[in-house]
Design a protein around this motif. Structure first.
Motif, PDB file in Angstrom:
ATOM      1  N   HIS A  35      89.653  77.043  30.376  1.00 27.96           N
ATOM      2  CA  HIS A  35      89.871  78.211  29.528  1.00 27.96           C
ATOM      3  C   HIS A  35      89.348  79.469  30.215  1.00 27.96           C
ATOM      4  O   HIS A  35      88.743  79.414  31.295  1.00 27.96           O
ATOM      5  N   SER A  36      89.580  80.610  29.592  1.00 21.15           N
ATOM      6  CA  SER A  36      89.371  81.895  30.254  1.00 21.15           C
ATOM      7  C   SER A  36      87.919  82.177  30.617  1.00 21.15           C
ATOM      8  O   SER A  36      87.642  82.989  31.498  1.00 21.15           O
ATOM      9  N   ALA A  37      86.975  81.527  29.925  1.00 22.36           N
ATOM     10  CA  ALA A  37      85.556  81.758  30.222  1.00 22.36           C
ATOM     11  C   ALA A  37      85.016  80.751  31.231  1.00 22.36           C
ATOM     12  O   ALA A  37      83.819  80.742  31.511  1.00 22.36           O
ATOM     13  N   GLY A  38      85.892  79.891  31.761  1.00 26.92           N
ATOM     14  CA  GLY A  38      85.483  78.990  32.823  1.00 26.92           C
ATOM     15  C   GLY A  38      85.119  77.590  32.384  1.00 26.92           C
ATOM     16  O   GLY A  38      84.809  76.751  33.221  1.00 26.92           O
ATOM     17  N   GLY A  39      85.150  77.294  31.091  1.00 24.64           N
ATOM     18  CA  GLY A  39      84.868  75.944  30.620  1.00 24.64           C
ATOM     19  C   GLY A  39      86.139  75.121  30.484  1.00 24.64           C
ATOM     20  O   GLY A  39      87.236  75.549  30.860  1.00 24.64           O
ATOM     21  N   LEU A  40      85.982  73.927  29.947  1.00 22.88           N
ATOM     22  CA  LEU A  40      87.112  73.015  29.768  1.00 22.88           C
ATOM     23  C   LEU A  40      87.322  72.735  28.289  1.00 22.88           C
ATOM     24  O   LEU A  40      86.365  72.618  27.524  1.00 22.88           O
ATOM     25  N   ILE A  41      88.585  72.655  27.878  1.00 22.42           N
ATOM     26  CA  ILE A  41      88.913  72.310  26.498  1.00 22.42           C
ATOM     27  C   ILE A  41      89.907  71.161  26.495  1.00 22.42           C
ATOM     28  O   ILE A  41      90.718  71.025  27.416  1.00 22.42           O
ATOM     29  N   ALA A  75      86.835  82.243  40.145  1.00 22.50           N
ATOM     30  CA  ALA A  75      85.557  82.951  40.015  1.00 22.50           C
ATOM     31  C   ALA A  75      84.394  81.965  40.016  1.00 22.50           C
ATOM     32  O   ALA A  75      83.349  82.206  40.637  1.00 22.50           O
ATOM     33  N   LEU A  76      84.564  80.833  39.333  1.00 21.82           N
ATOM     34  CA  LEU A  76      83.515  79.810  39.332  1.00 21.82           C
ATOM     35  C   LEU A  76      83.312  79.241  40.735  1.00 21.82           C
ATOM     36  O   LEU A  76      82.177  78.991  41.159  1.00 21.82           O
ATOM     37  N   ALA A  77      84.421  79.026  41.448  1.00 26.27           N
ATOM     38  CA  ALA A  77      84.326  78.489  42.810  1.00 26.27           C
ATOM     39  C   ALA A  77      83.599  79.460  43.730  1.00 26.27           C
ATOM     40  O   ALA A  77      82.829  79.045  44.613  1.00 26.27           O
ATOM     41  N   GLU A  85      93.395  83.648  30.840  1.00 23.27           N
ATOM     42  CA  GLU A  85      92.967  83.807  32.237  1.00 23.27           C
ATOM     43  C   GLU A  85      92.518  82.464  32.797  1.00 23.27           C
ATOM     44  O   GLU A  85      91.577  82.389  33.589  1.00 23.27           O
ATOM     45  N   SER A  86      93.211  81.419  32.411  1.00 25.19           N
ATOM     46  CA  SER A  86      92.848  80.059  32.812  1.00 25.19           C
ATOM     47  C   SER A  86      92.806  79.894  34.328  1.00 25.19           C
ATOM     48  O   SER A  86      91.841  79.373  34.883  1.00 25.19           O
ATOM     49  N   GLY A  87      93.846  80.342  35.024  1.00 25.33           N
ATOM     50  CA  GLY A  87      93.903  80.152  36.467  1.00 25.33           C
ATOM     51  C   GLY A  87      92.830  80.917  37.226  1.00 25.33           C
ATOM     52  O   GLY A  87      92.024  80.329  37.964  1.00 25.33           O
ATOM     53  N   ILE A 123      92.131  64.652  34.846  1.00 26.40           N
ATOM     54  CA  ILE A 123      92.985  65.717  35.363  1.00 26.40           C
ATOM     55  C   ILE A 123      92.532  67.021  34.728  1.00 26.40           C
ATOM     56  O   ILE A 123      92.380  67.109  33.509  1.00 26.40           O
ATOM     57  N   ILE A 124      92.302  68.038  35.569  1.00 28.08           N
ATOM     58  CA  ILE A 124      91.915  69.360  35.094  1.00 28.08           C
ATOM     59  C   ILE A 124      93.033  70.336  35.454  1.00 28.08           C
ATOM     60  O   ILE A 124      93.486  70.384  36.602  1.00 28.08           O
ATOM     61  N   HIS A 125      93.456  71.103  34.472  1.00 25.74           N
ATOM     62  CA  HIS A 125      94.659  71.918  34.605  1.00 25.74           C
ATOM     63  C   HIS A 125      94.340  73.389  34.332  1.00 25.74           C
ATOM     64  O   HIS A 125      93.750  73.725  33.309  1.00 25.74           O
ATOM     65  N   GLY A 126      94.687  74.249  35.266  1.00 31.21           N
ATOM     66  CA  GLY A 126      94.629  75.690  35.061  1.00 31.21           C
ATOM     67  C   GLY A 126      96.041  76.243  35.070  1.00 31.21           C
ATOM     68  O   GLY A 126      96.920  75.706  35.744  1.00 31.21           O
ATOM     69  N   THR A 127      96.283  77.306  34.320  1.00 26.87           N
ATOM     70  CA  THR A 127      97.654  77.808  34.229  1.00 26.87           C
ATOM     71  C   THR A 127      97.690  79.290  33.913  1.00 26.87           C
ATOM     72  O   THR A 127      96.795  79.816  33.243  1.00 26.87           O
ATOM     73  N   THR A 128      98.725  79.954  34.398  1.00 27.48           N
ATOM     74  CA  THR A 128      98.979  81.354  34.047  1.00 27.48           C
ATOM     75  C   THR A 128     100.155  81.467  33.085  1.00 27.48           C
ATOM     76  O   THR A 128     100.677  82.561  32.870  1.00 27.48           O
TER      77      THR A 128
END
Length: 478
Positions: A246-252, A273-275, A266-268, A68-73
């Motif tokens: 994370h904000s630079a586009g990687g995963l933590i 931007a990567l897409a 800037e997770s969301g 599961i990959i999660h982005g959030t504001t």
């Protein structure tokens, strides 16, 4: 149902208005999409409910997911809306006011009443202890551990859930900060402690202290939220990997997100931007503009040679929305993007001189735009788009949510009537104000980089992006 290991992966992003889900089937590459209104009082409610719904569409359960990959504001919203924890700061003796002093630079030299963002830590919760390290890392005065314990007790007694430790020149020698953190964690196990040299080990006392304070400010909030998500997923049988964008586009991993939530600022938007770069490469294009318009804000990022630029810091909670230098500097790597305007939930109003303006206030998801039928009455960008026919009221969210066209018209009439316009004319006015504002802000950002917007292609996404992207592209000459 037993599935091959790694067959199913899920991504979800919590925005200010909607929480979005995508389910990926690894064998065929098929995607399943889903959306739910965000639940501001507890964002995990919508996240977990939507997760159950999208999995049910494919007849699988959480135990079938490999990742599961999660982005959030959530971090951004907490800093902007000041809904984080009561936070204290322990600084080197004589340097407790560094959050107030900043860099002593003015972002508008002609404004005699220039506003600056309020520090996340108020003055009465900024305490000082004797210790001193010089710029080469040499200890000039040892850490007064007794004074530190007294400061910690005072902050806890004042109701602080979190404390940031930011000593002078700790980037050169973090020994005093780490010793102070060990003492506080031992004496106050429930206290969240952020160490500036761990959060950002860089020169620049104000930026390092401001970033450590922001990290501490959101740490309890994110710790509770991630704990709820982790516990609920485990109870549902999920045993795969949970990672955050994370904000630079990687995963933590979860543990890093708990300790350093400021990295999720800037997770969301980073995922979008990567897409954009991915879609550009698939289309044989290398220079793209990422246009992300959600329910609350619109952001743009430049993709050059297929890559998004990474900036070393970001400004949060600007007191003047589009003015550089008017926000809190957060020193963390971030995909370079700029907020260029309002979102679908942004509210239209008539200003003091009788002109139509849109934002920065947003209806969010509660109550949301008037057309959602959840109690909103003020006119929003989404209501205007519905009046103009850009949305199908019977097929919103793929038919899962009906829009109230009558409520949208009544809301837009609140600005149409005072201006002597028809509802349709006022709706078009709202749409054009938003488009022109976004195009102007994006043009400035692109030209400042020495680029011509006509040389780029645009990818529009987010809940409101596709309804506005073509008009923004035309205004930019794309």
């Amino acid at each position: 149902m037993t599935l091959p290991s790694g067959k199913w992966r899920l991504g979800f992003d919590i925005g200010g208005t909607f929480t979005d889900f995508v389910l990926h089937e690894g064998t065929t590459g098929a995607l399943t999409l889903h959306k739910r209104l965000t639940t501001p009082q507890d964002p995990s409610e919508a996240a977990l409910a939507g997760l159950d719904e999208i999995l049910a569409m494919q007849g699988i359960g959480p135990g079938d997911l490999s990742e599961i990959i999660h982005g959030t504001t959530l971090v951004t919203n907490a800093v902007i809306e000041r809904t984080g924890a009561r936070t204290g700061l322990i600084a080197t003796e004589g340097f407790g006011d560094i959050l107030e002093m900043g860099t002593e630079q003015r972002y508008d030299i002609y404004d005699l009443f220039l506003p600056f963002p309020e520090p996340l830590v108020p003055r009465d919760l900024r305490l000082e202890v004797p210790e001193r390290i010089d710029a080469s890392g040499r200890v000039l005065a040892g850490l007064d551990e007794a004074a530190l314990e007294r400061a910690g007790a005072e902050l806890v007694g004042a109701g602080c859930e979190a404390v940031a430790i930011a000593f002078l020149h700790s980037y050169a020698n973090p020994a005093h900060e780490r010793r102070a953190a060990a003492i506080l964690r031992s004496a106050f196990p429930d206290l969240a402690v952020s160490v500036s040299s761990d959060v950002v080990a860089g020169i620049g006392e104000y930026r390092r202290t401001a970033t450590a304070a922001a990290n501490a400010y959101v740490q309890p909030l994110m710790h509770r939220y991630l704990g709820r998500i982790e516990t609920a997923l485990a109870a549902r049988g999920f045993a795969g990997a949970l990672r955050l964008m994370h904000s630079a586009g990687g995963l933590i991993p979860l543990e890093t997100a708990r300790d350093f939530p400021v990295r999720l600022l800037e997770s969301g938007p980073a995922g979008g931007a990567l897409a954009t770069g991915l879609f550009g490469r698939a289309a044989g294009l290398s220079d793209m503009i990422s246009f992300d318009m959600g329910g609350t804000t619109a952001k743009a990022a430049l993709i050059e040679d297929g890559q998004a630029a990474i900036a070393p810091e970001i400004e949060a909670a600007r007191v003047r929305r589009f003015t550089r230098g008017s926000g809190l500097p957060i020193r963390t790597p971030v995909i370079e993007m700029i907020e260029i305007g309002a979102g679908g939930g942004s509210i239209a109003a008539i200003d003091e001189v009788g002109l139509l303006k849109v934002g920065p206030r947003s209806a969010g998801s509660d109550p949301g735009p008037a057309c959602y039928g959840l109690g909103g009455t003020e006119p929003t960008v989404t209501d205007a788009a519905l009046v103009l026919g850009y949305y199908d009221p019977g097929f919103f969210l793929g038919g899962r949510m009906a829009l109230d066209a009558g409520a949208a018209r009544r809301a837009v009439a609140r600005v149409a009537d005072p201006l002597g316009l028809s509802v349709e004319e006022a709706a078009l006015g709202i749409h054009k104000v938003v488009v022109e504002n976004m195009a102007a802000a994006a043009r400035v950002h692109i030209v400042e980089r020495g680029r011509d917007p006509r040389d780029f292609a645009m990818v529009g996404f987010g809940g409101a992006g596709p309804a506005h992207a073509v008009a923004v592209a035309r205004a930019l000459g794309i």
